[in-house]
Design a protein around this motif. Structure first.
Motif, PDB file in Angstrom:
ATOM      1  N   MET A 257     -83.556 -62.587   1.395  1.00 21.58           N
ATOM      2  CA  MET A 257     -83.885 -61.980   0.104  1.00 21.58           C
ATOM      3  C   MET A 257     -83.082 -62.485  -1.031  1.00 21.58           C
ATOM      4  N   ALA A 258     -81.937 -63.022  -0.916  1.00 20.19           N
ATOM      5  CA  ALA A 258     -81.144 -63.420  -1.905  1.00 20.19           C
ATOM      6  C   ALA A 258     -81.800 -64.309  -3.136  1.00 20.19           C
ATOM      7  N   PRO A 259     -82.434 -65.716  -2.408  1.00 15.94           N
ATOM      8  CA  PRO A 259     -82.936 -66.263  -3.412  1.00 15.94           C
ATOM      9  C   PRO A 259     -84.384 -65.569  -4.053  1.00 15.94           C
TER      10      PRO A 259
ATOM     11  N   MET B  77     -93.109 -61.376   1.115  1.00 13.86           N
ATOM     12  CA  MET B  77     -93.203 -59.956   0.699  1.00 13.86           C
ATOM     13  C   MET B  77     -92.251 -59.515  -0.435  1.00 13.86           C
ATOM     14  N   GLY B  78     -91.221 -60.264  -0.288  1.00 10.39           N
ATOM     15  CA  GLY B  78     -90.049 -59.913  -1.451  1.00 10.39           C
ATOM     16  C   GLY B  78     -90.696 -60.400  -2.651  1.00 10.39           C
ATOM     17  N   PHE B  79     -91.042 -61.504  -2.720  1.00  9.35           N
ATOM     18  CA  PHE B  79     -91.603 -62.086  -4.055  1.00  9.35           C
ATOM     19  C   PHE B  79     -92.711 -61.113  -4.630  1.00  9.35           C
TER      20      PHE B  79
ATOM     21  N   GLU C 169     -95.893 -64.606  -8.360  1.00  9.82           N
ATOM     22  CA  GLU C 169     -96.935 -65.025  -7.710  1.00  9.82           C
ATOM     23  C   GLU C 169     -96.342 -66.151  -7.025  1.00  9.82           C
ATOM     24  N   VAL C 170     -96.844 -66.550  -5.604  1.00 14.37           N
ATOM     25  CA  VAL C 170     -96.395 -67.541  -4.984  1.00 14.37           C
ATOM     26  C   VAL C 170     -97.709 -68.396  -4.904  1.00 14.37           C
TER      27      VAL C 170
ATOM     28  N   THR D 145    -100.588 -67.206   1.051  1.00 11.49           N
ATOM     29  CA  THR D 145    -100.599 -66.027   1.745  1.00 11.49           C
ATOM     30  C   THR D 145     -99.852 -65.903   3.244  1.00 11.49           C
ATOM     31  N   GLN D 146    -100.255 -65.018   3.616  1.00  9.10           N
ATOM     32  CA  GLN D 146     -99.444 -64.729   5.152  1.00  9.10           C
ATOM     33  C   GLN D 146    -100.019 -65.908   6.341  1.00  9.10           C
TER      34      GLN D 146
END
Length: 128
Positions: A56-58, A81-83, A89-90, A115-116
């Motif tokens: 989660m740091a980045p 999930m963090g983004f 948006e990824v 997506t997942q």
């Protein structure tokens, strides 16, 4: 409206750099500011050590830099999930040979949302 896009990049970064395979383990990010489908600014920033906050740091680091979109070739479920929670948006950029081509593909709507199904397996949540 300006949009800031982050792309995990190989050294030395910039539009001609190749994409790194996994966002969390890259050496640096190329941050590209786009307005009206035109590149306005390009900045290269180092990644932070992965140990400080794990996956989660980045995510937090890029959120602090006002990134709104990320193009990545691979990442685990936890950072994705963090983004999503941060409102970033990824997009899946596995076919783009350079940062510049990834930005062009994103601007023209040719990249799929990450997506997942695109996440990496392995370890606790596939941290990449």
């Amino acid at each position: 409206m300006k949009t800031k896009i982050a792309i995990p990049s190989a050294s030395p970064g910039g539009l001609e750099a190749s994409l790194e395979a996994h966002f969390g383990h890259c050496d640096l990010y190329t941050l590209v500011e786009v307005e009206n489908d035109q590149i306005q600014n390009v900045e290269v920033v180092p990644n932070i050590p992965h140990e400080q906050g794990g996956c989660m740091a980045p995510v937090q680091y890029l959120a602090d830099k006002q990134v709104q979109k990320l193009v990545a070739g691979g990442m685990g479920m936890r950072p994705l999930m963090g983004f999503n929670q941060m409102g970033i948006e990824v997009y899946y950029g596995e076919q783009a040979p350079t940062v510049g081509s990834a930005v062009d593909a994103l601007i023209s709507g040719r990249l799929r949302q990450f997506t997942q199904n695109h996440t990496c397996g392995g370890g606790a949540g596939g941290c990449h």
